[in-house]
Enzyme design. Structure first.
Site, PDB file in Angstrom:
ATOM      1  N   GLU A 173     -36.274  -1.433  -0.524  1.00 41.86           N
ATOM      2  CA  GLU A 173     -34.869  -1.343  -0.930  1.00 41.86           C
ATOM      3  C   GLU A 173     -34.508  -2.562  -1.751  1.00 41.86           C
ATOM      4  OE1 GLU A 173     -31.806  -0.696   2.011  1.00 41.86           O
ATOM      5  OE2 GLU A 173     -33.024   0.753   3.107  1.00 41.86           O
ATOM      6  N   GLU A 202     -35.052  -1.682   9.036  1.00 40.32           N
ATOM      7  CA  GLU A 202     -34.243  -2.874   9.283  1.00 40.32           C
ATOM      8  C   GLU A 202     -33.887  -3.066  10.756  1.00 40.32           C
ATOM      9  OE1 GLU A 202     -32.221  -3.287   4.853  1.00 40.32           O
ATOM     10  OE2 GLU A 202     -30.910  -2.857   6.559  1.00 40.32           O
TER      11      GLU A 202
END
Length: 443
Positions: free
Chosen positions: A351, A167
């Site tokens: 995720e 991320e």
């Protein structure tokens, strides 16, 4: 949760995930200080002034935790390495105890038939590098490449997949522009440089991994589909700007070597000199792309300078984070990513999960809301596969309740409940529901 493995293609992989700082116990095992330690030590940054010094004590309890992964029937375990545990100053002499821990952790996965899916960087920058400017300093990208090569030499014979950065939007924008994560800045110049240098670190890190003998390497990007909060030109423009910053900046950089014009309008004047020269290396070929998806955003225009957007709550149910629950958007996102990449690049949902206000009643955590959330997103993933998306796996966040960054220990994402006083683990109803899918039992 009326799903089974048979609803997915042969060879489709299921996994669960944690990250180093959130579970290991960073005050243990000779790890160096990170910018999250200093961020958490600053009053007002983290809920209840909590930190990751002990976390879930995964450093000492990893065998028990790996048993939970294997007993659930997962195929892979996605974990991250702490740069400061391995290199306490970010460079120089490694910490033998840190390297030995990751040896034991990987060997423990293999002994249980789990595929080790390693992420090199999940946000905990060594404090010594933060002192030198952190991600605003180009040198950090080169130090990261050295770390990547070190880990590849140590673990490359046993790790199934490698991700460079988790991320990057969070590590750059959320941390340097919005100030919600370490280092807690609100500085557009630092943001521009962090956005670029983290991408550069990815490209150099890929080269370091491959030089060290590692293969099956990619990056994990997070995505939030953006929608106008109202049917106006200004709201549509705000949503487009948000989409450019959040969803298109790093995707375009790592797959095509381009930055969106809408982002360059704001960040362009603050990027480092000759930044364009780095783009071919940032766009080095990927073996796969990781997709983290939790929610969507609704945007309208806000007064002030670029990017002048404002998020507003969307309709419908929310998670305990206040995030909109929108599983259908995952199908559309995966189709969009398939179109925007080579058309053959394998995708993984790396995720997906839900924070819920879990409570123990009669010695059980009956988290039906999480069960419904996971089931809906698995169906959305299956719908994308039916549309031709080369989706190869789905990873649930998270195995354990853990240190949820600026929220401390107040938000629970785990399939397994952790008592943060005793550190006792207790599988929730969602763990049993996922286990039923993976082991072929009716739920």
């Amino acid at each position: 949760m009326p799903l089974s493995r048979n609803d997915f293609p042969p060879g489709f992989l299921f996994g669960t995930a944690t990250s180093a700082y959130q579970v290991e116990g960073h005050g243990l095992g000779g790890a160096g200080q990170t910018h999250w330690d200093s961020f958490a030590a600053t009053p007002g940054n983290v809920s209840r002034a909590e930190n990751g010094a002990r976390a879930c004590d995964h450093l000492n309890r990893y065998q028990e935790d790996l048993d939970l992964v294997a007993d659930a029937g997962f195929d892979l375990y996605r974990f991250s390495t702490s740069w400061a545990r391995v290199l306490p100053d970010g460079t120089g002499t490694p910490n033998p105890a840190g390297l030995d821990f990751y040896d034991r952790l990987v060997d423990g996965m293999l002994a249980r038939g789990l595929k080790p899916a390693l992420t090199l960087y999940h946000w905990e920058l060594p404090a010594a590098l933060a002192d030198l400017g952190g991600w605003a300093n180009r040198d950090t990208a080169h130090h990261f490449a050295d770390f990547a090569a070190l880990m590849a030499r140590r673990l490359g014979d046993r790790v199934w997949s490698w991700a460079t950065i988790n991320e990057p939007w969070c590590a750059a924008w959320l941390s340097h522009f919005e100030g919600h994560h370490a280092p807690g800045l609100r500085d557009i110049r630092a943001t521009a440089r962090a956005m670029h240098h983290i991408g550069l670190a990815h490209g150099l890190g890929l080269a370091g991994l491959r030089a060290g003998g590692a293969d099956n390497a990619g990056i994990v990007l997070n995505f939030e589909p953006a929608f106008p909060a109202e049917d106006t030109l200004t709201a549509r423009a705000a949503a487009n700007r948000y989409d450019a910053v959040f969803n298109r900046f790093f995707l375009g950089a790592v797959t095509r070597g381009t930055y969106p014009d809408l982002v360059l309008e704001g960040l362009g004047p603050h990027l480092p000199d000759r930044w364009q020269d780095d783009l071919p290396g940032i766009a080095a070929p990927l073996d796969w792309l990781g997709v983290n998806y939790y929610t969507v955003k609704h945007l309208t225009e806000a007064p002030g300078p670029w990017p002048n957007w404002r998020t507003v709550p969307g309709p419908g149910p929310k998670t305990d984070m206040g995030w909109d629950i929108a599983p259908g958007a995952l199908t559309d996102l995966l189709c969009r990513l398939h179109d925007k990449t080579s058309g053959t690049l394998p995708l993984y949902v790396t995720e997906n999960g839900m924070a819920a206000p879990d409570g123990i009643a009669n010695a059980h955590v009956q988290d039906e809301d999480r069960i419904a959330y996971i089931a809906a997103h698995l169906r959305a993933a299956r719908a994308a596969i039916a549309k031709g998306v080369p989706l190869k796996g789905f990873v649930i966040w998270s195995l354990l309740d853990n240190f949820e960054w600026a929220f401390g220990y107040s938000k629970r994402f785990g399939l397994v409940h952790v008592d943060f006083e005793t550190l006792a683990r207790k599988p929730k109803a969602s763990y049993a529901a996922v286990q039923a899918i993976l082991k072929g039992r009716a739920s």
